[in-house]
Design a protein around this motif. Sequence first.
Motif, PDB file in Angstrom:
ATOM      1  N   ASP A  79      -7.978  16.276 -13.512  1.00 44.86           N
ATOM      2  CA  ASP A  79      -8.741  14.914 -13.273  1.00 44.86           C
ATOM      3  C   ASP A  79      -7.907  13.966 -14.644  1.00 44.86           C
ATOM      4  N   VAL A  80      -8.426  12.843 -14.404  1.00 53.93           N
ATOM      5  CA  VAL A  80      -8.022  11.785 -15.495  1.00 53.93           C
ATOM      6  C   VAL A  80      -9.119  11.416 -16.230  1.00 53.93           C
ATOM      7  N   LEU A  81      -9.090  11.045 -17.583  1.00 57.87           N
ATOM      8  CA  LEU A  81     -10.158  10.422 -18.033  1.00 57.87           C
ATOM      9  C   LEU A  81      -9.581   8.735 -18.433  1.00 57.87           C
TER      10      LEU A  81
ATOM     11  N   ILE B  90       0.390   1.050 -10.066  1.00 59.58           N
ATOM     12  CA  ILE B  90       1.073   2.339 -10.413  1.00 59.58           C
ATOM     13  C   ILE B  90       0.689   3.431  -9.470  1.00 59.58           C
ATOM     14  N   CYS B  91      -0.667   3.815  -9.345  1.00 62.92           N
ATOM     15  CA  CYS B  91      -1.124   4.913  -8.672  1.00 62.92           C
ATOM     16  C   CYS B  91      -0.690   4.553  -7.477  1.00 62.92           C
ATOM     17  N   LYS B  92      -0.079   5.618  -6.880  1.00 63.11           N
ATOM     18  CA  LYS B  92       0.531   5.457  -5.333  1.00 63.11           C
ATOM     19  C   LYS B  92      -0.541   5.783  -4.399  1.00 63.11           C
ATOM     20  N   ASN B  93      -1.898   6.630  -4.882  1.00 62.94           N
ATOM     21  CA  ASN B  93      -2.705   7.029  -4.069  1.00 62.94           C
ATOM     22  C   ASN B  93      -3.842   6.090  -3.860  1.00 62.94           C
ATOM     23  N   GLY B  94      -3.807   4.948  -4.481  1.00 61.55           N
ATOM     24  CA  GLY B  94      -4.961   3.910  -4.203  1.00 61.55           C
ATOM     25  C   GLY B  94      -6.387   4.275  -4.776  1.00 61.55           C
ATOM     26  N   ALA B  95      -6.270   5.092  -6.014  1.00 65.61           N
ATOM     27  CA  ALA B  95      -7.378   5.691  -6.657  1.00 65.61           C
ATOM     28  C   ALA B  95      -7.790   4.555  -7.321  1.00 65.61           C
ATOM     29  N   ILE B  96      -7.095   3.643  -7.935  1.00 63.59           N
ATOM     30  CA  ILE B  96      -7.522   2.843  -9.085  1.00 63.59           C
ATOM     31  C   ILE B  96      -7.812   1.415  -8.313  1.00 63.59           C
ATOM     32  N   SER B  97      -8.999   0.613  -8.786  1.00 58.19           N
ATOM     33  CA  SER B  97      -9.211  -0.636  -8.183  1.00 58.19           C
ATOM     34  C   SER B  97      -9.857  -1.514  -9.312  1.00 58.19           C
TER      35      SER B  97
ATOM     36  N   THR C 156     -11.577   0.599 -11.955  1.00 54.92           N
ATOM     37  CA  THR C 156     -12.517   1.602 -11.680  1.00 54.92           C
ATOM     38  C   THR C 156     -11.448   2.613 -11.008  1.00 54.92           C
ATOM     39  N   VAL C 157     -11.657   3.967 -11.523  1.00 59.40           N
ATOM     40  CA  VAL C 157     -10.854   5.027 -10.851  1.00 59.40           C
ATOM     41  C   VAL C 157     -11.843   5.991  -9.693  1.00 59.40           C
ATOM     42  N   ASN C 158     -11.120   6.105  -8.568  1.00 60.16           N
ATOM     43  CA  ASN C 158     -11.921   7.140  -7.794  1.00 60.16           C
ATOM     44  C   ASN C 158     -11.352   8.602  -8.342  1.00 60.16           C
TER      45      ASN C 158
ATOM     46  N   GLU D  41     -12.255  11.427  -7.094  1.00 59.92           N
ATOM     47  CA  GLU D  41     -12.146  12.518  -5.914  1.00 59.92           C
ATOM     48  C   GLU D  41     -10.638  12.486  -5.479  1.00 59.92           C
ATOM     49  N   ILE D  42     -10.111  11.096  -5.559  1.00 59.07           N
ATOM     50  CA  ILE D  42      -8.958  11.144  -5.127  1.00 59.07           C
ATOM     51  C   ILE D  42      -7.743  11.705  -6.189  1.00 59.07           C
ATOM     52  N   CYS D  43      -8.047  11.588  -7.430  1.00 55.23           N
ATOM     53  CA  CYS D  43      -7.478  12.108  -8.511  1.00 55.23           C
ATOM     54  C   CYS D  43      -7.278  13.641  -8.798  1.00 55.23           C
TER      55      CYS D  43
ATOM     56  N   THR E 142      -6.901  15.551  -6.376  1.00 56.47           N
ATOM     57  CA  THR E 142      -5.882  16.242  -5.367  1.00 56.47           C
ATOM     58  C   THR E 142      -4.333  15.733  -5.985  1.00 56.47           C
ATOM     59  N   CYS E 143      -4.326  14.561  -6.947  1.00 59.52           N
ATOM     60  CA  CYS E 143      -3.206  14.284  -7.092  1.00 59.52           C
ATOM     61  C   CYS E 143      -2.432  15.093  -7.975  1.00 59.52           C
ATOM     62  N   LYS E 144      -1.054  14.848  -7.651  1.00 61.20           N
ATOM     63  CA  LYS E 144       0.111  15.989  -8.604  1.00 61.20           C
ATOM     64  C   LYS E 144       0.405  15.450  -9.645  1.00 61.20           C
ATOM     65  N   ASP E 145       1.019  14.035  -9.551  1.00 63.13           N
ATOM     66  CA  ASP E 145       1.925  13.663 -10.601  1.00 63.13           C
ATOM     67  C   ASP E 145       1.051  12.963 -11.891  1.00 63.13           C
ATOM     68  N   HIS E 146       0.038  12.260 -11.566  1.00 59.51           N
ATOM     69  CA  HIS E 146      -0.801  11.738 -12.684  1.00 59.51           C
ATOM     70  C   HIS E 146       0.039  10.612 -13.142  1.00 59.51           C
ATOM     71  N   VAL E 147       0.723   9.723 -12.538  1.00 57.70           N
ATOM     72  CA  VAL E 147       1.637   9.050 -13.052  1.00 57.70           C
ATOM     73  C   VAL E 147       0.717   7.624 -13.893  1.00 57.70           C
ATOM     74  N   CYS E 148      -0.418   7.696 -13.782  1.00 53.98           N
ATOM     75  CA  CYS E 148      -0.920   6.481 -14.552  1.00 53.98           C
ATOM     76  C   CYS E 148      -0.925   7.006 -15.995  1.00 53.98           C
ATOM     77  N   VAL E 149      -0.970   8.351 -16.419  1.00 50.56           N
ATOM     78  CA  VAL E 149      -1.265   8.608 -17.756  1.00 50.56           C
ATOM     79  C   VAL E 149       0.211   8.043 -18.384  1.00 50.56           C
TER      80      VAL E 149
HETATM   81  S1  SF4 Z   1      -4.487  10.906 -11.479  1.00 56.16           S
HETATM   82 FE1  SF4 Z   1      -3.378  10.480  -9.663  1.00 56.16          FE
HETATM   83  S2  SF4 Z   1      -4.724   9.598  -8.094  1.00 56.16           S
HETATM   84 FE2  SF4 Z   1      -5.806   9.552 -10.220  1.00 56.16          FE
HETATM   85  S3  SF4 Z   1      -5.672   7.415 -10.838  1.00 56.16           S
HETATM   86 FE3  SF4 Z   1      -3.934   8.676 -11.462  1.00 56.16          FE
HETATM   87  S4  SF4 Z   1      -2.062   8.464 -10.526  1.00 56.16           S
HETATM   88 FE4  SF4 Z   1      -3.830   7.823  -9.182  1.00 56.16          FE
END
Ligand code: SF4
Lengths: 315, 839
Positions: A51-53, A68-75, A87-89, A91-93, A95-102
């Motif tokens: 997950d991400v915090l 940046i988030c390609k999964n649309g988890a951040i709005s 805000t971050v969804n 539930e999408i995170c 299943t996210c593989k790369d966590h590019v937001c970090v």
């Molecule tokens: S963990 Fe993945 S899905 Fe969740 S916000 Fe970061 S990049 Fe997006």
Amino acid sequence: MGTNELTGMVFNIQGYSVQDGPGIRTTVFLKGCPLRCLWCSNPESQTTPKDVLYIRAKCVKCHRCVNICKNGAISYNPDLEPEGYVTVNHEICATCKDHVCVQGCYESAYEDVGTPMTVDQVMEILEADQPFFVQSGGGVTVSGGEPLLSHEFLRELFKRCKQSYIHTAIETTGYAPWDNFKSVLEYTDLALFDVKHMDPVIHKQLTGVSNELIHSNLEKVFAETKTQVVIRIPVIPGGNDTVENMQATAKFMKKIGAREVDLMPYHRMGMGKYAGLGREYPMPPGVETPPAEKINELKAVFESNGIVCHIGGNH
Amino acid sequence: MSTQVSQHAPKAPEQMPRKIKLNFDPNGKMSDRFKKEKEKLFAAPARLDVQKLQIETDVYSKWAASKSYSEIKAMIFDRLSREKKVWLDGNPICGHLTNFIYGGYIQPWRDSYWIEDDKEFALQRGVHKTTEEERKIIQECGKFWIGQNMQDRVRPIVKAKYGLDVQKLVDIGLGLNFDDDMGGMVVPCHRTVIERGLEDVLRQIACVKSKCKVYGVQAPDPTAGQVPNENTILTSVSPTSDYKKWHFLCACEVSIKALIHQAERYAALAREAAASEKDPCKKAEYEEMADRCSWVPAKPARTFKEALQAQWFITMGDWQNQCMTVHHAPMRFPQYVYANYKKDIEEGRITDEEAIEFLQFWFLKVNTQNFVMNPELAIWQQSRIAQQLTLGGLDPATGEDGTCEVDYLILEAQRRAQCPEPLLSVMYHNKLSPKFLMECVKLIRTGIGQPSFHSQEVSMKRRLLHEEGPIEDIRDQAVAGCVQSIIGGKTDGTWEARFNMTKMMEFFFSNGRDIKTGVAYGPAYGDPCECKTWEECYDRLYKYYEYWIDICRDISTLEWNMERDHPTPLGSAVTYDCVERGMDMVDGGARYNWGDGVCLAGSVDATNCLAAMKKLIFDDKSVSMEKMVAAITANFVGYEDVQNLCKKAPKYGNDDPFADELGRRLMRDYAEIHNRKPDYMGRWTITPSAYSVTAHWAFGKKTWATPDGRKAGECMTDATLSATPGTDVKGPTALIRSALKLIDPVVYGSTHFNVKFHPTALEGEAGAQKFLQLVKTYFDGGGYQIQFNCVTQETLRAAQKDPDSYRDLIVRVAGFSAYFITLCPEVQDEIVSRTCQTW
Ligand code: SF4
Ligand code: SF4
């Protein structure tokens, strides 16, 4: 799966832990927990997947992460506060593989929660910390979450620890099938065993599960294994902090032969993490750390039953 | 009296380790009387005392042509001792450094800032605005010193030889203290004054004088008749001829007699006060004061109180000769006064409570020590006089634990008094008793940042690497300076310039220019984009280090050679073996040499720079060299993506070999480059040093953006082993493991490691014990120095907002305890933001 490929979902490895067993310890936190205690101070540990915090205090509201988030988890949420937050969804995170937001946020407002680590990787850190263990009579404590959810990984890790002469401790809710539990205890020197409430109904209200399995496991640890046990009771104002409950706990302890208990006063340090996970803080507002007089009163209950009682884990 | 070298080992073998018997209230507080005196001192305004400037100018202008430098220094001190104001106050220990409760002297021969039309002078606690009258005196005297002070003498030579302007090097943040913060630093033998008394030194001087041949046969230069080569030119030291010895010894005599005279003036004052005092209690106290001052420092101290009075007189006298940071520290003070304490206790002359209060009064005296600075300089000098007081350590004679009752009493005195000086430091070894260490934790818990811990073992190894000496000397290690170690009472003090590690990064990226001004300094080794591999890149950087470290060494050596014109006869008279050899310590008269060479700051920043450069440019290739150059030049403006990558590159402090190994290589190379040349006297005892004090802040301000993601002007990392705030994410055990790798503390003369603790980590006996186990593991791993700041961030923030209510709050800034509110806002911010370890 071979033992080398076993991984645990580690969300933190904390050196110089002084509250989690004897001496200077390195505590390995594993993700995933079957309980949902209202006062949990590690809410990020409750779910098993990565997950991400999101740490709002670091965020400068540039909103770059939305793209940046390609999964649309951040709005982007302009109404949330005067200046707007993201805000971050989660539930999408999950299943996210790369966590590019970090990597992507310049302010490091996102933190990874959960890194799959092999036994070898964890051992490397523990062996590096071993001089501190030797000096202080410390070792490793595996906490969580509920570490027994990862019992295969844990058993292998502890086995390797014993081969390297490292003292092993587990901090557990005790809520796991006995066979899994027992397989880990074979290599466990100390169990810090949580007992939250003696009443099964209230226990369920507070934690989401009943206490029968927990109590039967606790009896078996004494009856069937050599592992040393310290009972830990989180003292939750309005939850389990009555003299009657403590009296019942003491009686149960005496029956099974438990002789040592730590009272862990409730604290609110985990509150910020709930916000970071987009969750509500489950404890009712206004509940504060119980005062020393209260704790001492409860301590006296155990001592009058001939049980050694400590306040906090640092002893 | 024989001229034999006295080793000062305890005479009758006492049972070791000592059985400690103590009798004081562990929860005791300051007495009302002491509290009043403390408040008075800390409320006293900072004042400039121009009397010494007048005397000094007068003596120099009349006698410089006919007297030796030693004699001139002695004449100045003699006149000051006769002419300065003396008075008594509520402190039972007599002696004021200047004519004011809290006053300082200008040192006209050192630098030239004061001659300019400055109206302000900074002391350690506050700024003094000069009056018209003082201004007139300063200007009048200033005329004489233009061109005669150290800076005016050093700088033209540097300009002519290297084409470099020293002031510019300071301005661009390349280094500091090339030619200002120096001076023959004295670490005198307090035992001499306490146990022998200065009259005995006078007898010894007379004895050496009687053997002195004054008819002037000068010993031949050992290199005479040889074809000079690079090496002999560097190392030839002109020996001291006998008539110079004569001058030196005469100067010692004059200085000692002057100090005794000052003491006698106090004795006379106290006698008068006693005569007119009606209150029998006070009368008796004045009589005792008179008694003490007419006995010490001339004769051996008979009591604990006399020992402290003697120690203060010699310190005061020495500071009147030369005032500057770290000068004349108390060293292993408990060892020196122990015999007197023990005798007093046995004979019922003193109680532990009385001893504690008397120690506190002595602390107040130490807190009057100060030196005057250029207010600009004061910003990064901060409130430091660094009077290191060493606790613990080994007994020199037996090698057993040397801790005695006085060590405990000092910890207790400081726990109650909370004074910024002296700085308590523990010489740590494995024989220290657990009880003593727990008492240390008790003091740390108060948030005073004391005591710091220094390794006895590393200190001894370091000494043995460079010098031979009897084991009794080698064991007698004391903490000195900021974080260094020496053999107290037998060592001269040298220290060289300070060097900014990260400035070399700037030169690398800009091909030898200061980016902010665009001005070129020293050599330009080429466009960084020429470097195609990491090794080429490192080699290029290495060249910059090689050139500039060498320049810093050269300027320092030049400065120190001129320093020989400023001897310290009083300090030398009480430092072994200056009298025996007839040589001042600036001429090498002391038995050992401190040898603190060019001191680096920014080791951790440089490590993080290397890690980011290697990782991003060469390993990951995520940023090209061209882009990095552009990003750095633009101070990352418009290159936030690059800065983000830089910030997230591997960092020191996490036991990550990628970063730590690069740093270690650089530190090894620094030491190797540094040690290519001997010191100003040709001695190879000189070692590189690594501490920051507040230089990381001054350097940070003047250094452009760096590849660790730091923007131009931002503060660099505190100390030399602490992690950059917020980057040590793996906790203290990982941080300690990194620290044990980065700098070899036996090769270096110092390392500097601040760890901030949240008080919760020290709670209870178990908390304290685990903390001590952490410390022990660090020392078992070969660590040298570690110190702890135990304060909450909340407290610090509150102090920033409401300084008045937090006057008492002391924090340890990089080797020094200081009142938090006296630090400038930027340094305050930095302390607040240092990662708070809340385990
Ligand atoms: S963990 Fe993945 S899905 Fe969740 S916000 Fe970061 S990049 Fe997006
Ligand atoms: S989390 Fe980071 S990237 Fe997203 S809005 Fe905040 S500062 Fe910007």
